[in-house]
Scaffold this motif. Structure first.
Motif, PDB file in Angstrom:
ATOM      1  N   SER A  57       3.408  34.180 -25.485  1.00 51.81           N
ATOM      2  CA  SER A  57       3.431  32.909 -24.764  1.00 51.81           C
ATOM      3  C   SER A  57       3.293  33.148 -23.273  1.00 51.81           C
ATOM      4  N   GLY A  58       2.841  32.124 -22.575  1.00 49.61           N
ATOM      5  CA  GLY A  58       2.783  32.180 -21.130  1.00 49.61           C
ATOM      6  C   GLY A  58       1.670  33.047 -20.576  1.00 49.61           C
ATOM      7  N   SER A  59       1.837  33.461 -19.320  1.00 55.12           N
ATOM      8  CA  SER A  59       0.802  34.200 -18.603  1.00 55.12           C
ATOM      9  C   SER A  59       0.651  35.614 -19.148  1.00 55.12           C
ATOM     10  N   SER A  78      -2.500  30.489 -22.849  1.00 57.30           N
ATOM     11  CA  SER A  78      -1.546  30.669 -21.754  1.00 57.30           C
ATOM     12  C   SER A  78      -0.421  29.643 -21.732  1.00 57.30           C
ATOM     13  N   ASN A  79      -0.317  28.803 -22.746  1.00 57.53           N
ATOM     14  CA  ASN A  79       0.792  27.847 -22.762  1.00 57.53           C
ATOM     15  C   ASN A  79       2.124  28.575 -22.899  1.00 57.53           C
ATOM     16  N   ALA A 264      -2.085  21.721 -12.637  1.00 54.27           N
ATOM     17  CA  ALA A 264      -3.478  21.674 -13.092  1.00 54.27           C
ATOM     18  C   ALA A 264      -3.474  21.706 -14.617  1.00 54.27           C
ATOM     19  N   PRO A 265      -4.478  21.120 -15.255  1.00 55.78           N
ATOM     20  CA  PRO A 265      -4.473  21.044 -16.729  1.00 55.78           C
ATOM     21  C   PRO A 265      -4.349  22.393 -17.435  1.00 55.78           C
ATOM     22  N   PRO A 266      -5.225  23.398 -17.145  1.00 51.34           N
ATOM     23  CA  PRO A 266      -5.086  24.678 -17.814  1.00 51.34           C
ATOM     24  C   PRO A 266      -4.843  25.810 -16.827  1.00 51.34           C
ATOM     25  N   ALA A 267      -4.368  26.943 -17.336  1.00 51.33           N
ATOM     26  CA  ALA A 267      -4.332  28.161 -16.529  1.00 51.33           C
ATOM     27  C   ALA A 267      -5.759  28.673 -16.347  1.00 51.33           C
ATOM     28  N   PRO A 268      -6.081  29.258 -15.204  1.00 50.37           N
ATOM     29  CA  PRO A 268      -7.436  29.760 -14.967  1.00 50.37           C
ATOM     30  C   PRO A 268      -7.752  30.984 -15.826  1.00 50.37           C
ATOM     31  N   TYR A 269      -9.038  31.206 -16.045  1.00 46.98           N
ATOM     32  CA  TYR A 269      -9.485  32.397 -16.771  1.00 46.98           C
ATOM     33  C   TYR A 269      -9.486  33.618 -15.853  1.00 46.98           C
ATOM     34  N   ASN A 270      -9.861  33.419 -14.592  1.00 51.85           N
ATOM     35  CA  ASN A 270      -9.973  34.496 -13.624  1.00 51.85           C
ATOM     36  C   ASN A 270      -8.595  35.073 -13.294  1.00 51.85           C
ATOM     37  N   ALA A 271      -8.472  36.416 -13.303  1.00 56.66           N
ATOM     38  CA  ALA A 271      -7.169  37.060 -13.117  1.00 56.66           C
ATOM     39  C   ALA A 271      -6.516  36.732 -11.776  1.00 56.66           C
TER      40      ALA A 271
END
Length: 289
Positions: A57-59, A78-79, A264-271
């Protein structure tokens, strides 16, 4: 997977482990999980559903094989998950921050007669003890990276108080999972500049959380920050924040601060963007100052 594990546990009273690769995938089993959590209530205690759900879960990137620094989880992986599991009556929810806690709580969870959600933060799979801004390990938490090879358990529902510095405690930080490490780093950096002491309360168990320890920490510090990887809306972290306001009002010198992921709605893909999206030691440090 969830249905088989729940049914087997009902039959012989022994918990099986359902491994769900990402917490984001729990939604396809939502009804089964809710039913499993309330069977004991519906049957007046005659039936139980011992069941353990392990999930990333998470980041922390794309999955269990990722390093603790890799991004890429994005909106599908990433939720945080705790906002959903902690809202289910009868469900135990655990989110450890160290290897020592992960093993001890996992073994204890396997003994429970209630369903347990065991949330594993992706950034902790290959983590090291938290360090200050000079790269020195923080001794107060580093010892929990030493994991005994034998069998041991840790009690569900008990938080840990981690003290950074010496003297009167000026701030209590309530956190769990990855945020415990970030909070320890932030606290150490502040203490090195200003002195004093800051306490981090590692909840470890989110539901039921350790109300007594939270009350004691708030009463001693009088100033509080709650830190969560979740987005703010209907988050478990916001529940803790409001609980503190309701139950510790006369012990507070000021309104408790709250830190969460960016709105923001989703976590970004970029690290690099992912690292900005989620709270960090720098974010916490700025709030302490």
């Amino acid at each position: 997977i969830i249905g088989i594990v729940a049914g087997a546990g009902m039959k012989d009273g022994k918990a099986r482990c359902a491994e769900i690769q990402f917490v984001d995938y729990h939604q396809s089993a939502a009804q089964t999980i809710r039913l499993a959590a309330r069977i004991a209530y519906q049957s007046y205690g005659e039936w139980h559903v011992p069941m353990l759900i392990r999930t990333k879960s998470g980041s922390g990137g794309g999955g269990p094989i990722s390093s603790n620094s890799v991004g890429g989880g994005a909106y599908g992986h990433s939720n945080a998950g705790e906002q959903w599991f902690t809202s289910i009556p009868g469900m135990i929810t655990i989110c450890p921050s160290t290897p020592f806690d992960a093993k001890g709580l996992l073994l204890e969870a396997a003994r429970s007669q209630s369903p347990v959600a065991f949330l594993e933060r992706g950034r902790l799979y290959r983590s090291e003890p938290p360090k200050d801004d000079e790269g020195n390990s923080i001794a107060a938490l580093a010892e929990y990276w030493n994991v005994p090879s034998g069998y041991y358990t840790l009690p569900i529902g008990k938080a840990r108080r981690v003290r950074i510095g010496e003297g009167p405690i000026s701030m209590a930080i309530i956190a769990w999972g990855t945020m415990v490490l970030e909070a320890c780093t932030a606290a150490m950096n502040v203490i090195k500049r200003k002195g004093g002491a800051i306490e981090i309360v590692d909840l470890r168990t989110l539901e039921p959380f350790d109300e007594e320890t939270v009350l004691a920490a708030v009463k001693e510090a009088n100033r509080v920050i709650v830190v969560t990887e979740e987005s703010d809306l209907t988050s478990f972290g916001r529940h803790i924040h409001s609980w503190i306001v309701q139950h510790c009002f006369y012990d507070l010198d000021t309104t408790p601060l709250f830190i969460s992921a960016l709105p923001a709605p989703p976590a970004p893909y970029n690290a690099p963007e992912e690292m900005v999206f989620f709270p960090s030691a720098k974010t916490i440090e700025e709030k302490i100052d």
